[in-house]
Design a protein around this motif. Structure first.
Motif, short mmCIF file in Angstrom:
data_model
loop_
_atom_site.label_atom_id
_atom_site.label_comp_id
_atom_site.label_asym_id
_atom_site.label_seq_id
_atom_site.Cartn_x
_atom_site.Cartn_y
_atom_site.Cartn_z
N SER A 152 0.89 -11.43 -4.06
CA SER A 152 1.83 -12.15 -4.36
C SER A 152 2.18 -13.55 -2.90
O SER A 152 2.17 -14.25 -2.84
CB SER A 152 3.42 -11.78 -4.82
N SER A 155 -0.94 -15.69 -1.77
CA SER A 155 -0.84 -17.13 -2.59
C SER A 155 0.53 -17.98 -2.52
O SER A 155 -0.21 -18.87 -2.48
CB SER A 155 -0.39 -16.50 -4.52
N SER A 158 -1.36 -19.28 0.68
CA SER A 158 -2.59 -20.52 0.54
C SER A 158 -1.80 -22.13 0.14
O SER A 158 -2.27 -22.89 0.55
CB SER A 158 -2.72 -19.85 -1.29
N ALA A 214 -6.31 -14.57 -9.70
CA ALA A 214 -5.72 -16.42 -8.99
C ALA A 214 -5.60 -17.00 -10.54
O ALA A 214 -4.47 -18.08 -10.43
CB ALA A 214 -6.64 -17.30 -8.74
N LEU A 217 -1.39 -15.84 -11.75
CA LEU A 217 -0.29 -16.06 -11.07
C LEU A 217 -1.10 -17.97 -10.86
O LEU A 217 0.81 -18.87 -10.92
CB LEU A 217 -0.29 -16.52 -9.43
N CYS A 218 -0.97 -18.92 -11.44
CA CYS A 218 -1.22 -20.15 -11.34
C CYS A 218 -0.76 -20.76 -12.45
O CYS A 218 -0.06 -21.86 -12.62
CB CYS A 218 -2.50 -20.84 -11.01
N VAL A 242 -6.49 -20.28 -3.92
CA VAL A 242 -5.83 -19.14 -4.50
C VAL A 242 -6.69 -18.12 -4.48
O VAL A 242 -7.01 -16.41 -4.01
CB VAL A 242 -4.63 -18.73 -5.68
N GLU A 243 -7.84 -18.51 -5.35
CA GLU A 243 -8.62 -17.46 -5.39
C GLU A 243 -9.41 -17.05 -4.18
O GLU A 243 -9.00 -15.65 -4.09
CB GLU A 243 -9.85 -17.92 -6.42
#
Length: 268
Positions: A152, A155, A158, A214, A217-218, A242-243
């Protein structure tokens, strides 16, 4: 609470259940169910049930117990109801801060990763205490600091890099906004609980790949909606960012990173 809950709409509930549950929620659901089993409750209330990951774990751990699973968000609860078939489990839309149940009507109240979203946390805890029978337990999972949750945290970092002037802060302001044990204990005492135990439990966050983590989360949280709010059409760029950040945690077996949460038991 309603503003946050309303962002779990559209494709988010399905993606949340498919992607986020195995990434971070299932391990703590199993942990809560094991702890709940030790109390042998006859009647359980679950608040902020989401798509039912804890509901399923409770049903499996306590097949003879009656479970009432509630959530403020109908799309999440509808998905939970589709996933779980049992005459011992019922579903009801309800606000954890204004529970539609009689005083002292449950042996156990369970809330996994929902208390952070209560606008009035003392009120939410007070409602849990109100519906508990004497000697009943209030069992919660609440995220530890985001720095102790690398997936987290990566992320969130990012998005701060991608939008330095106005970063989407859903993770910091939502899931990871209630991480201080002293604050949690203070609020529970203000709600009337005197016996409180807080264990900080580290488990593992696993995903087959950085790409799937990713994606979770996205596209499986309101974080993606926040990104689109900043600049429509940028979610795919945020996903790629994020990836790349999560690839630092990837091995031949995928992503395997620590995660940390507080498991709280308050007794009436």
């Amino acid at each position: 609470m309603k503003d946050q809950e309303l962002r779990f709409t559209g494709s988010v509930p399905g993606n949340y259940d498919r992607l986020m549950v195995p990434l971070i929620f299932q391990p703590y659901a199993d942990e809560l169910a094991e702890r709940a089993r030790a109390f042998q409750p006859k009647r359980i209330l679950e608040t902020a049930a989401g798509t039912g990951v804890v509901t399923r774990a409770l049903r499996d751990a306590l097949p003879d117990s009656e479970i009432v699973a509630t959530d403020l968000n109908p799309p999440m609860l509808d998905l939970a109801q589709q996933r779980i078939g049992s005459d011992k489990v019922s579903f009801r839309q309800a606000d954890a801060q204004a529970l539609p149940f009689e005083d002292r009507s449950f042996d156990l109240v369970v809330c996994q990763f929902g208390a952070m979203f209560f606008p009035d946390k003392v009120r939410g805890h007070s409602e849990a205490r109100r519906v508990l029978r004497e000697g009943g337990h209030y069992l919660l999972a609440i995220w530890d600091a985001i720095e102790r949750n690398p997936v987290s945290n990566a992320s969130q970092e990012s998005l701060i890099e991608l939008f330095p002037d106005d970063p989407p802060l859903f993770l910091l302001e939502g899931p990871f906004s209630y991480s201080d044990p002293a604050t949690i204990e203070r609020d529970l005492r203000a709600a009337g609980f005197a016996r409180i135990e807080i264990d900080t439990v580290e488990l593992r966050s696993r995903s087959p790949s950085a790409r799937e983590a990713a994606e979770a989360l996205c596209y499986g949280t309101p974080m993606g909606i926040e990104v689109e709010d900043r600049e429509p059409g940028t979610l795919d760029r945020a996903f790629a960012t994020v990836e790349r950040k999560l690839q630092a945690m990837e091995s031949a077996n995928g992503v395997d990173a620590p995660m940390s949460a507080h498991i709280v038991t308050a007794t009436r």
